[in-house]
Structures are given as structure tokens and as C-alpha cells.
Scaffold this motif. Structure first.
Motif, short mmCIF file in Angstrom:
data_model
loop_
_atom_site.label_atom_id
_atom_site.label_comp_id
_atom_site.label_asym_id
_atom_site.label_seq_id
_atom_site.Cartn_x
_atom_site.Cartn_y
_atom_site.Cartn_z
N TYR A 77 4.38 -10.38 -0.56
CA TYR A 77 5.54 -9.62 -1.04
C TYR A 77 5.98 -10.14 -2.41
O TYR A 77 6.33 -9.36 -3.30
CB TYR A 77 6.70 -9.74 -0.07
CG TYR A 77 6.55 -8.98 1.23
CD1 TYR A 77 5.37 -8.32 1.57
CD2 TYR A 77 7.60 -8.91 2.13
CE1 TYR A 77 5.24 -7.63 2.76
CE2 TYR A 77 7.49 -8.21 3.33
CZ TYR A 77 6.31 -7.58 3.64
OH TYR A 77 6.19 -6.89 4.82
N ALA A 78 5.99 -11.47 -2.55
CA ALA A 78 6.41 -12.06 -3.83
C ALA A 78 5.49 -11.62 -4.96
O ALA A 78 5.93 -11.28 -6.06
CB ALA A 78 6.43 -13.58 -3.71
N GLU A 79 4.19 -11.63 -4.69
CA GLU A 79 3.23 -11.28 -5.73
C GLU A 79 3.32 -9.82 -6.14
O GLU A 79 2.96 -9.47 -7.26
CB GLU A 79 1.81 -11.60 -5.25
CG GLU A 79 1.52 -13.10 -5.16
CD GLU A 79 0.07 -13.39 -4.80
OE1 GLU A 79 -0.66 -12.43 -4.47
OE2 GLU A 79 -0.32 -14.57 -4.84
N SER A 80 3.80 -8.97 -5.24
CA SER A 80 3.87 -7.54 -5.55
C SER A 80 5.28 -7.11 -5.95
O SER A 80 5.54 -5.91 -6.08
CB SER A 80 3.41 -6.72 -4.34
OG SER A 80 4.27 -6.92 -3.23
N SER A 81 6.19 -8.07 -6.14
CA SER A 81 7.58 -7.75 -6.47
C SER A 81 7.98 -8.35 -7.81
O SER A 81 7.32 -9.26 -8.33
CB SER A 81 8.53 -8.28 -5.38
OG SER A 81 8.21 -7.75 -4.12
#
Length: 401
Positions: A152-156
Motif C-alpha cells: 500500500y505504501a509503495e502504491s500511495s
């Protein structure tokens, strides 16, 4: 220790009705334990009167004790998590009343405590009686949640990137400690155990505890579908599901419709976000169902099932359900992950836009090939995916205590 007789299951939500991922998994585990002759108590969290009603129905159905602990308002829970420097998902499912009950269970309250999520580990580690416990401890992590938050962090973008990174770091601590201090920890697939050993902890092996399928609830349609309909199902405010549907609609669907002008796409499942709801307004060929009592009719009217996952991990129950209905499945590698029979002989596996589009079109235009894949998946599913088969590791783990 003598053979276990009493097991307390702690669940984030009331595991009934078994109509979504974690509820379905925990429900069948509880049912399996009662069939083995164990006395099972369920402690779970609730937010409304429907949760209390569902708990009552669960208790009647399986003849067990089910206790619901009301959750405080979300703002209070999230504030508590920040104040106590805990993961947000710990705070989201924290109740001081349940904390007292878990504390009491640890000393002569039961023979074994089974937690249904890694974030629930806080209840045990925070308990005053933890060091003096007399019961065995087991945790069903299902998926490597810390890696989900990392994805989630990498895509946010900021600020959610920071929030998700914080969540990943704190959940990883709970996962690692449970692996070290609990009798056994479980994950849904071998791929998840490899990921866990690589990114979280290799202190001791994590056991695979797979998902099964209720073949009385999902079965082939009596007659083939007349129209061309692609189907996706899931809880539609869950980020990986939303991402999968939006990617499919934005990158694949327009070209698929050019090749298959009469095709329709159904998004089935509860709690659709505003973004998902608006799809049917943008395109009359897209149906967003929202909550339905029974998803089986939607499987029966579908031509094929699409599972274009790009986030999260673990076995996708929806793919198993589609296979049980003899639907051809078009999925990404991530959607096929953890399914033992997944291969090019049982489903279309495509990761790029162009190949995913081609697979969807071929599925309709080359019906013999599509049906052969569906038949292969159906046969493989029935030979390995009953709940009794999949839950044997849980039985074996309890027998060793």
C-alpha cells in the motif's frame, strides 16, 4: 498436557455469516473444531446490532458460546492507537473489555487460544497474565499483513505512504513475536510462508493452513450463460479489490468491448466505494450490485471470471468459487498465487494489459479451450480443496499440545 478440550477463538469480527474472506475462513475453522469434539468459545468484536444478531445465529448453528464486545467509536480507537504507539489496525479492533477477557483466558480459562489475525496478538502480549499463562497459543495470520501495508505504501503518495509504512513496521513486530513465542503460527499458502521467512522472521517455520470451499454453496450452472458477461466479486471498499476493478475498467475494458460489443461486466459485492458505484453511471454495460444475499446466481450467469489483482497476497477465495462453478478464470500471477493447481492448464494467467485483454477475448471466442481450462480447474479443486483436507494442519498442531 492432556488432550485439549476447550479452545477459545478470538476474532476481529463476528465470523458469521461466512460471506467474506476472513469471516468465511474463521467460521469453517470453528465448525471444524466442533466436529473434532472440542468445546469452542468465540470472543469477537462488533459495531452494531446486526453483529449481535449474527453472533446469536452463529451460537445456535454450531451450539457454541459466542460473546460480542462492542467497539468504541472509530475516532476513539484510532486516537488510542496513536497515543499508545500501536498499529492503527490494533486500535481499530481494540476493546478494553475483550482485553480483560483474554487476560482471564490465559490462566486456566481454556486449553488453547486461537487468534484470527496478527493484529490481535496485542491482546495477548499486553495481558497481565501473559508470562504466567497456562494455555497454548496459536495465531492464524492468514496473509503477511506487514507486506500488504508495504505494498500500500509503495502504491500511495504522501501522507498515506507514511501511514502505511508505519503500519507495516508495527504489524511486522507483532508477526515476528508471535512466530517466536506462540506454539504455532499459520499462513494461507506456501508462498506466504516463504515471504514471511524472508521479510519478517525465520525463527521457526510457519505452517500452511489453507482455505477450502463449501461445494454445496458453489457449483456449476445447470445451463450455460446466454450472454457474454465478465464477473468480479469481493468486498468493494477493500483496496486490492478496488484497484483490481479500476485497472480492468480503465486499461482493459474499452478494448474488450470493441472486440465483444455485447459484453457486460458485473462487479458483485458489498460496500462499493463511490469510485466503484460511478462505474455503472459511466458505462451502461457495467453493473455494480452492492450487497446481495446470494452471489451464486451471478456466477451462474457469467461467461468468465476476472481476477486482475495487482496488490495484496494470499489465496483468493473468489477464484476458488469461480472454479467450483466451472467458470474460466482470467487472472494475474498475484490472483493465482497460493492456489495449488494454478497453471496455464487450469486458467488464463496474464500480467500485462495486452495479454489480459487477449485472454478475455479468447475466452469468449475460443470456447472449447476456455471450457477445457475450466474443467481442469474444477477437477483439481474437488480433489484437494475441501475444508476438511485444508484444515488438517490445525488438527495436527492441536494434537501435539
Amino acid at each position: 498436557m492432556a488432550k485439549l478440550r476447550k479452545i477459545t477463538v478470538v476474532s476481529q469480527r463476528v465470523p458469521y455469516p461466512p460471506n467474506k474472506g476472513e469471516k468465511l475462513r474463521t467460521y469453517h475453522q470453528i465448525e471444524f473444531l466442533t466436529q473434532l469434539g472440542y468445546c469452542v468459545d468465540v470472543l469477537c468484536l462488533g459495531e452494531n446490532t446486526q453483529d449481535s444478531a449474527d453472533a446469536k445465529e452463529l451460537g445456535k448453528k454450531l451450539d457454541i458460546s459466542v460473546t460480542v464486545f462492542p467497539l468504541p467509536h472509530k475516532i476513539k480507537r484510532y486516537s488510542w492507537a496513536l497515543l499508545h504507539r500501536q498499529a492503527i489496525s490494533v486500535g481499530a479492533f481494540y476493546s478494553s473489555a475483550l482485553q480483560k477477557e483474554v487476560n482471564a483466558c490465559l490462566i486456566n480459562g481454556c486449553d488453547a487460544l486461537l487468534l484470527s489475525a496478527s493484529s490481535l496478538g496485542y491482546y495477548v502480549f499486553n495481558a497481565a497474565n501473559y508470562d504466567d499463562r497456562t494455555c497454548a497459543l496459536f495465531m492464524d495470520m492468514m496473509d503477511v499483513d506487514s507486506d500488504k501495508w508495504r505494498q500500500y505504501a509503495e502504491s500511495s503518495s504522501f501522507p498515506m505512504r507514511v501511514v502505511y509504512r508505519r503500519e507495516s513496521k508495527r504489524i511486522k513486530r507483532l508477526e515476528a513475536r508471535a512466530n517466536k513465542e506462540f506454539e504455532d503460527t499459520f499462513l494461507i499458502a506456501k508462498e506466504e510462508t516463504r515471504l514471511f521467512e524472508k521479510t519478517v522472521s525465520a525463527f521457526k517455520p510457519v505452517k500452511v493452513l489453507g482455505n477450502g470451499l463449501d461445494f454445496s454453496a458453489f457449483f456449476p450452472a445447470p445451463t450455460p450463460a446466454n450472454d457474454t458477461n465478465f464477473l468480479f466479486t469481493g468486498v468493494m471498499d477493500y483496496k486490492p479489490n478496488v484497484d483490481a476493478v479500476m485497472w480492468f475498467v480503465e486499461h482493459c475494458w474499452p478494448i474488450i468491448k470493441q472486440s465483444l460489443p455485447g459484453a457486460t461486466f458485473t462487479v458483485g459485492g458489498m460496500n462499493p466505494t463511490k469510485e466503484i458505484q460511478q462505474l455503472s453511471e459511466r458505462d451502461k454495460a457495467i453493473e455494480v450490485t452492492g450487497f446481495v444475499d446470494d452471489m451464486l446466481p451471478f456466477f451462474h450467469k457469467a461467461t468468465a471470471f476476472v481476477a486482475p489483482f495487482r496488490l495484496a497476497r494470499g489465496v483468493q477465495n473468489k477464484v476458488l468459487q469461480a472454479a467450483a462453478c466451472k467458470l474460466p478464470v482470467i487472472t494475474t500471477s498475484m490472483g493465482a498465487e497460493g492456489i495449488s493447481y494454478a497453471s496455464e492448464n487450469t486458467m488464463y494467467i496474464a500480467n500485462e494489459e495486452s495479454s489480459f485483454i487477449d485472454a478475455c477475448v479468447d475466452c469468449v471466442k475460443k470456447t472449447d479451450t476456455a471450457q477445457q481450462l475450466a474443467d481442469n480447474a474444477y477437477n483439481a479443486l474437488h480433489s484437494t480443496y475441501s475444508w476438511n483436507q485444508q484444515l488438517q494442519p490445525l488438527k495436527q498442531a492441536l494434537e501435539k499440545i
